[in-house]
Design an enzyme around this catalytic site. Structure first.
Site, PDB file in Angstrom:
ATOM      1  N   ASP A 291     -32.609 -22.136   5.483  1.00 12.21           N
ATOM      2  CA  ASP A 291     -31.693 -21.065   5.891  1.00 12.21           C
ATOM      3  C   ASP A 291     -32.094 -20.511   7.252  1.00 12.21           C
ATOM      4  O   ASP A 291     -31.370 -19.706   7.838  1.00 12.21           O
ATOM      5  CB  ASP A 291     -31.696 -19.925   4.861  1.00 12.21           C
ATOM      6  CG  ASP A 291     -30.764 -20.232   3.689  1.00 12.21           C
ATOM      7  OD1 ASP A 291     -30.015 -21.220   3.764  1.00 12.21           O
ATOM      8  OD2 ASP A 291     -30.794 -19.473   2.693  1.00 12.21           O
TER       9      ASP A 291
ATOM     10  N   ARG B   7     -32.011 -12.824  -7.317  1.00  8.64           N
ATOM     11  CA  ARG B   7     -30.678 -12.859  -6.684  1.00  8.64           C
ATOM     12  C   ARG B   7     -29.580 -12.551  -7.720  1.00  8.64           C
ATOM     13  O   ARG B   7     -28.533 -13.175  -7.731  1.00  8.64           O
ATOM     14  CB  ARG B   7     -30.403 -14.213  -6.029  1.00  8.64           C
ATOM     15  CG  ARG B   7     -29.524 -14.068  -4.793  1.00  8.64           C
ATOM     16  CD  ARG B   7     -28.953 -15.378  -4.295  1.00  8.64           C
ATOM     17  NE  ARG B   7     -28.281 -15.164  -3.016  1.00  8.64           N
ATOM     18  CZ  ARG B   7     -27.333 -15.944  -2.523  1.00  8.64           C
ATOM     19  NH1 ARG B   7     -26.950 -17.012  -3.180  1.00  8.64           N
ATOM     20  NH2 ARG B   7     -26.781 -15.683  -1.376  1.00  8.64           N
TER      21      ARG B   7
ATOM     22  N   ASP C 110     -18.141 -22.406   1.908  1.00  8.40           N
ATOM     23  CA  ASP C 110     -19.425 -22.109   1.254  1.00  8.40           C
ATOM     24  C   ASP C 110     -19.216 -21.045   0.190  1.00  8.40           C
ATOM     25  O   ASP C 110     -18.087 -20.796  -0.269  1.00  8.40           O
ATOM     26  CB  ASP C 110     -20.441 -21.669   2.332  1.00  8.40           C
ATOM     27  CG  ASP C 110     -21.880 -21.952   1.952  1.00  8.40           C
ATOM     28  OD1 ASP C 110     -22.445 -21.155   1.173  1.00  8.40           O
ATOM     29  OD2 ASP C 110     -22.442 -22.961   2.410  1.00  8.40           O
ATOM     30  N   ASP C 111     -20.272 -20.399  -0.217  1.00  7.46           N
ATOM     31  CA  ASP C 111     -20.225 -19.334  -1.225  1.00  7.46           C
ATOM     32  C   ASP C 111     -19.164 -18.295  -0.830  1.00  7.46           C
ATOM     33  O   ASP C 111     -18.890 -18.101   0.347  1.00  7.46           O
ATOM     34  CB  ASP C 111     -21.610 -18.673  -1.259  1.00  7.46           C
ATOM     35  CG  ASP C 111     -21.828 -17.862  -2.513  1.00  7.46           C
ATOM     36  OD1 ASP C 111     -20.880 -17.715  -3.308  1.00  7.46           O
ATOM     37  OD2 ASP C 111     -22.952 -17.371  -2.699  1.00  7.46           O
TER      38      ASP C 111
ATOM     39  N   CYS D  11     -29.155 -28.336  -1.788  1.00  9.14           N
ATOM     40  CA  CYS D  11     -29.629 -27.156  -1.069  1.00  9.14           C
ATOM     41  C   CYS D  11     -30.354 -26.294  -2.090  1.00  9.14           C
ATOM     42  O   CYS D  11     -30.078 -26.389  -3.291  1.00  9.14           O
ATOM     43  CB  CYS D  11     -28.385 -26.432  -0.532  1.00  9.14           C
ATOM     44  SG  CYS D  11     -28.669 -24.819   0.202  1.00  9.14           S
TER      45      CYS D  11
ATOM     46  N   LYS E  81     -21.398 -29.101  -1.520  1.00  6.30           N
ATOM     47  CA  LYS E  81     -22.732 -28.556  -1.247  1.00  6.30           C
ATOM     48  C   LYS E  81     -23.222 -27.953  -2.549  1.00  6.30           C
ATOM     49  O   LYS E  81     -22.624 -27.008  -3.065  1.00  6.30           O
ATOM     50  CB  LYS E  81     -22.654 -27.505  -0.134  1.00  6.30           C
ATOM     51  CG  LYS E  81     -24.006 -26.872   0.193  1.00  6.30           C
ATOM     52  CD  LYS E  81     -23.889 -25.934   1.395  1.00  6.30           C
ATOM     53  CE  LYS E  81     -25.133 -25.096   1.588  1.00  6.30           C
ATOM     54  NZ  LYS E  81     -24.943 -24.045   2.597  1.00  6.30           N
ATOM     55  N   TRP E  82     -24.292 -28.492  -3.087  1.00  6.75           N
ATOM     56  CA  TRP E  82     -24.802 -28.137  -4.417  1.00  6.75           C
ATOM     57  C   TRP E  82     -26.043 -27.283  -4.224  1.00  6.75           C
ATOM     58  O   TRP E  82     -27.093 -27.781  -3.827  1.00  6.75           O
ATOM     59  CB  TRP E  82     -25.135 -29.423  -5.167  1.00  6.75           C
ATOM     60  CG  TRP E  82     -25.649 -29.283  -6.555  1.00  6.75           C
ATOM     61  CD1 TRP E  82     -26.836 -28.715  -6.931  1.00  6.75           C
ATOM     62  CD2 TRP E  82     -25.032 -29.740  -7.763  1.00  6.75           C
ATOM     63  NE1 TRP E  82     -26.993 -28.799  -8.296  1.00  6.75           N
ATOM     64  CE2 TRP E  82     -25.899 -29.428  -8.824  1.00  6.75           C
ATOM     65  CE3 TRP E  82     -23.827 -30.402  -8.040  1.00  6.75           C
ATOM     66  CZ2 TRP E  82     -25.611 -29.744 -10.151  1.00  6.75           C
ATOM     67  CZ3 TRP E  82     -23.545 -30.720  -9.357  1.00  6.75           C
ATOM     68  CH2 TRP E  82     -24.422 -30.391 -10.397  1.00  6.75           C
ATOM     69  N   ASP E  83     -25.923 -26.010  -4.540  1.00  6.64           N
ATOM     70  CA  ASP E  83     -27.008 -25.068  -4.232  1.00  6.64           C
ATOM     71  C   ASP E  83     -27.796 -24.672  -5.483  1.00  6.64           C
ATOM     72  O   ASP E  83     -27.362 -24.911  -6.626  1.00  6.64           O
ATOM     73  CB  ASP E  83     -26.394 -23.817  -3.578  1.00  6.64           C
ATOM     74  CG  ASP E  83     -27.333 -23.166  -2.580  1.00  6.64           C
ATOM     75  OD1 ASP E  83     -28.543 -23.393  -2.656  1.00  6.64           O
ATOM     76  OD2 ASP E  83     -26.832 -22.399  -1.730  1.00  6.64           O
TER      77      ASP E  83
ATOM     78  N   ASN F  62     -30.374 -21.268  -6.241  1.00  7.08           N
ATOM     79  CA  ASN F  62     -30.927 -20.116  -5.529  1.00  7.08           C
ATOM     80  C   ASN F  62     -31.938 -19.246  -6.272  1.00  7.08           C
ATOM     81  O   ASN F  62     -32.062 -18.055  -5.970  1.00  7.08           O
ATOM     82  CB  ASN F  62     -29.783 -19.245  -5.016  1.00  7.08           C
ATOM     83  CG  ASN F  62     -29.249 -19.763  -3.692  1.00  7.08           C
ATOM     84  OD1 ASN F  62     -30.009 -20.017  -2.777  1.00  7.08           O
ATOM     85  ND2 ASN F  62     -27.952 -19.965  -3.599  1.00  7.08           N
TER      86      ASN F  62
HETATM   87  C1  GLA Z   1     -28.185 -20.325   0.021  1.00  6.65           C
HETATM   88  C2  GLA Z   1     -27.927 -21.447   1.024  1.00  6.65           C
HETATM   89  C3  GLA Z   1     -27.029 -20.953   2.123  1.00  6.65           C
HETATM   90  C4  GLA Z   1     -25.739 -20.432   1.536  1.00  6.65           C
HETATM   91  C5  GLA Z   1     -26.044 -19.348   0.517  1.00  6.65           C
HETATM   92  C6  GLA Z   1     -24.794 -18.916  -0.214  1.00  6.65           C
HETATM   93  O1  GLA Z   1     -29.028 -19.382   0.517  1.00  6.65           O
HETATM   94  O2  GLA Z   1     -29.116 -21.945   1.526  1.00  6.65           O
HETATM   95  O3  GLA Z   1     -26.767 -21.998   3.030  1.00  6.65           O
HETATM   96  O4  GLA Z   1     -25.050 -21.498   0.938  1.00  6.65           O
HETATM   97  O5  GLA Z   1     -26.977 -19.779  -0.454  1.00  6.65           O
HETATM   98  O6  GLA Z   1     -25.024 -17.978  -1.182  1.00  6.65           O
END
Ligand code: GLA
Length: 722
Positions: A541, A439, A365-366, A519, A472-474, A476
């Site tokens: 989350d 963010r 992930d991140d 996401c 996983k394409w986010d 935020n």
């Molecule tokens: C979002 C996603 C989390 C994670 C974080 C990473 O909040 O929903 O699942 O991937 O970003 O920064």
């Protein structure tokens, strides 16, 4: 034939397995809506046309005052056309109001469907039929093509429309909804899925319709955590099993509006499409504007029937067929395991335990290109200290261990502290000198093709040669000041959404066969537009299983459970609340299942439990992918939650019962099942008892009989045909 046109009556009749949708061409060549609901024969139903005459109603003809745009039902309702109700289309053509009266010109009916250029839409199969109706204004300046795609098996009709400037003048569009649907009467409840970050779609809001305009919308640049594009109208007595229910949703991920307007006569109009706040689109000569697709369904089997129609439609026509019905990866995701402290070593440690837990995919992930959320987005440079082998090296190592590898990306954003932003301060979606920060990041201006292309190139470059299995394409942050250095203000929000789809298509083309999970800070962009590109979406989350029960149950009104990505986690990260392993498994197996915790902290016994959960999930996964969901007890109304998934052939079913708060009288509760075949005999795999489907559905089972385990674990009972 799902679509028929009667040349004499000029009636269009669209039929699905159980529904009819009827409209006609009037004597004045308008498109008048006549009926949508339970299937009827191909009768002439023009008698239902509204002919009310009262003072102030405007008429087209001086001789015949019966027909009035003020009261008739319409398929498209233009402002300044004599229709004084809430419009679905507002435009100016060289400032002439009479350009707005729209007349039928022609139509075509054909098998299959055409793509909606630049937008996601319901994919056709061999049974799909399409009707296109062309209308223009009296002066032949503006042409509208109304598109109706009929998905007979799923009882779904998809609508969209295309507008074209066919004259020589200036066309400015101020509102352009995807659909307009008029009902006689207002005896409906309106249902929407409300929420917020960490509680997306958890509140199923239901209230009787009132006079005036009800609006469910988003101005965030995305479909948002707060208001989902899904909406239902149902009879006041409709419940999970009975009662007329109409469901609506948009195949779109940007600013949207669902409007329900009750007019002076107490009739109801439903309009769905772009939100018109700040919307202003100039359509040049010969150019077009395409409205996103809206889908609708009708069921006389209440909310449950509506949901199942949508679930079938989404699985068969929105989600890519390559993934829709195939077992999903069981992932271990690094986020809740180590957040920004993730390293190659930690990922390999997760991988080393994965097979013991029945996990097949490791997702980084991140944190692979940054140590905190203030930096890195836009630069996309692997943190070589934390990941000495690079992403390719790590990916190869994970593959060598017999596992698949996935990676997190957030391509639509740039951090304020990044080289990329320093180089291209004009690439963000704010023209202010001090853009609002969220963010620590800004939205990149995807209304500009060169930005979309540049981001795609940078990501491709960084990930060259990496054989990814999963992305996983986010996303935020919301768009808060949608102003571009280049794009006209009124067009920014929609062009941004088109840019997102373009970027997604470009990266997907680079990684064919890769499963994408989308996401947005959890489930902030949970919509059909995203499901067109990704078969599953990170639901929230909030992974506390108690809260998740509400989130997942609410989401199931509109979306199939396989679209909900759900992980077994420590469970207490958002709430501090403790829960048992079994309970966490039960809740997470509602959707596409995975793990998100530090496996190295768990004992061999724990890992054996994880393995048994993974195996159990795989055993019943077909029920998630293709079964029918029946909601039994809503957590919003009681201290429990229960639902049952039944296979299409009704040979097997899985009942889940969750107790959310300790309750005294639960042992004496009888629960009646749903969805089984009344004639079939089923074995309760917990108790061994064999009963008919009719008995299980009418007499039910006694919850107390399942109480041989811990109540806080919840219960799962499999029923199989004997
Ligand atoms: C979002 C996603 C989390 C994670 C974080 C990473 O909040 O929903 O699942 O991937 O970003 O920064």
């Amino acid at each position: 034939m799902s679509i028929q046109f009667n040349k004499d009556t000029k009636i269009f009749h669209l039929q699905t397995k159980n529904t009819s949708y009827v409209f006609c061409v009037t004597d004045f060549n308008a498109l008048e809506h006549l009926y949508y609901g339970k299937k009827i024969p191909f009768d002439n139903v023009k008698h239902i046309s509204n002919r009310q005459i009262y003072s102030h109603v405007a008429h087209e003809s001086r001789e015949d005052r019966a027909f009035s745009a003020s009261v008739q039902g319409f398929e498209i309702a233009a402002f300044n056309s004599g229709d004084i109700r809430t419009p679905s289309v507002v435009f100016d053509y060289d400032n002439k109001a009479d350009a707005c009266r729209l007349r039928y010109r022609s139509h075509t009916i054909y098998k299959g469907r055409k793509p909606l250029v630049g937008l996601p839409y319901s994919r056709a199969d061999e049974n799909t039929e399409t009707l296109e109706v062309v209308l223009t204004d009296d002066e032949n300046s503006v042409e509208f093509t109304l598109i109706y795609c009929v998905f007979a098996d799923e009882d779904v009709i998809a609508r969209s429309q295309i507008l074209k400037n066919i004259g020589g003048g200036k066309l400015t569009v101020r509102k352009f909804a995807s659909m307009c649907l008029d009902f006689y009467g207002m005896d409906f409840d309106v249902i929407t899925l409300e929420g917020i970050y960490l509680y997306e779609r958890a509140q199923v809001s239901r209230s009787p319709l009132n006079r005036g305009v009800f609006k469910n919308n988003s101005l965030t640049g995305t479909s948002s955590h707060n208001h989902n594009p899904f909406m239902a109208l149902c009879a006041h007595n409709a419940d999970e099993d009975i009662g007329e229910t109409y469901g609506f949703n948009l195949v779109y991920s940007g600013n949207f509006a669902d409007e329900v307007a009750v007019d002076q006569l107490g009739d109801t109009r439903v309009i769905m499409g772009f939100d018109d706040t700040g919307f202003s689109w100039t359509v040049g000569k010969g150019e077009t504007l395409v409205a996103p697709e809206a889908i609708m369904t009708y069921s006389d089997q209440g909310l449950g029937g509506m949901s199942r129609n949508f679930h079938d439609h989404i699985r068969k026509h929105i989600i890519e067929q390559e993934f829709a019905f195939s077992p999903r990866p069981i992932v271990i995701n690094s986020w809740e395991a180590s957040y920004f402290t993730v390293t190659e070593e930690k990922v390999l440690s997760l991988a080393s335990h994965a097979l013991d837990c029945g996990i097949d995919t490791v997702v980084l992930d991140d944190g692979w290109f940054r140590a905190n959320d203030r930096i890195g987005l836009g630069d996309w440079r692997t943190d070589k200290e934390a990941f000495p082998s690079g992403i390719k090296g790590l990916c190869d190592k994970v593959h060598a261990m017999g596992l698949k590898f996935g990676l997190w990306l957030e391509p639509e954003m740039v951090n304020a502290q990044s080289e990329y932003y320093k180089e291209h301060p004009d690439y963000v979606l704010s023209t202010s000198k001090l853009p609002l920060i969220s963010r620590h990041q800004y939205l990149l201006d995807l209304t500009r093709d060169e930005v979309v292309q540049d981001i795609a190139n940078r990501i491709k470059e960084e990930l060259q040669g990496v054989e990814l299995d999963y992305i996983k394409w986010d996303f935020n942050r919301y768009a808060t000041e949608a102003s571009s250095f280049v794009t006209a203000q009124g067009e920014v929000y929609h062009r941004q959404t088109l840019g997102v789809y373009k970027l997604l298509s470009m990266i997907k083309a680079e990684f064919p066969n890769v499963l994408f999970e989308t996401c947005s800070g959890g489930g902030g962009r949970f919509d059909l537009g995203m499901l067109y590109y990704s078969p599953q979406i990170w639901t929230s989350d909030n992974t506390d299983p108690y809260a998740r029960t509400y989130i997942q149950y609410g989401s199931s009104y509109a979306y199939p459970v396989s679209a909900l990505s759900c992980h077994f986690t420590e469970g207490d990260c958002t709430s501090g609340r403790k829960s048992t392993f079994e309970f966490r498994y039960r809740v997470a197996s509602f959707g596409s299942y995975g793990y998100e915790l530090d496996l190295s902290k768990y004992s061999a016994e724990d890992k054996a439990a994880f393995k048994s959960y993974s195996e159990l999930y795989r055993k019943d996964e077909d029920l998630n992918l293709s079964g029918d969901l029946y909601r039994l007890i809503s957590p919003e109304k009681t201290d429990y939650c229960a639902y049952i998934a039944v296979s299409k052939d009704k040979k097997k079913a899985k009942l889940t019962f969750l107790e959310l708060y300790a309750s005294g009288f639960i042992e004496s509760m009888a629960l009646r099942l749903k969805g089984l075949d009344p004639e079939k005999l089923y074995k309760n795999e917990e108790t061994g008892e064999v009963l008919h489907g009719a008995t299980l559905m009418n007499v039910g089972i006694r919850i107390g009989d399942l109480y041989r385990k811990k109540r806080s674990d919840g219960y799962t009972v499999n029923f199989v045909e004997v």
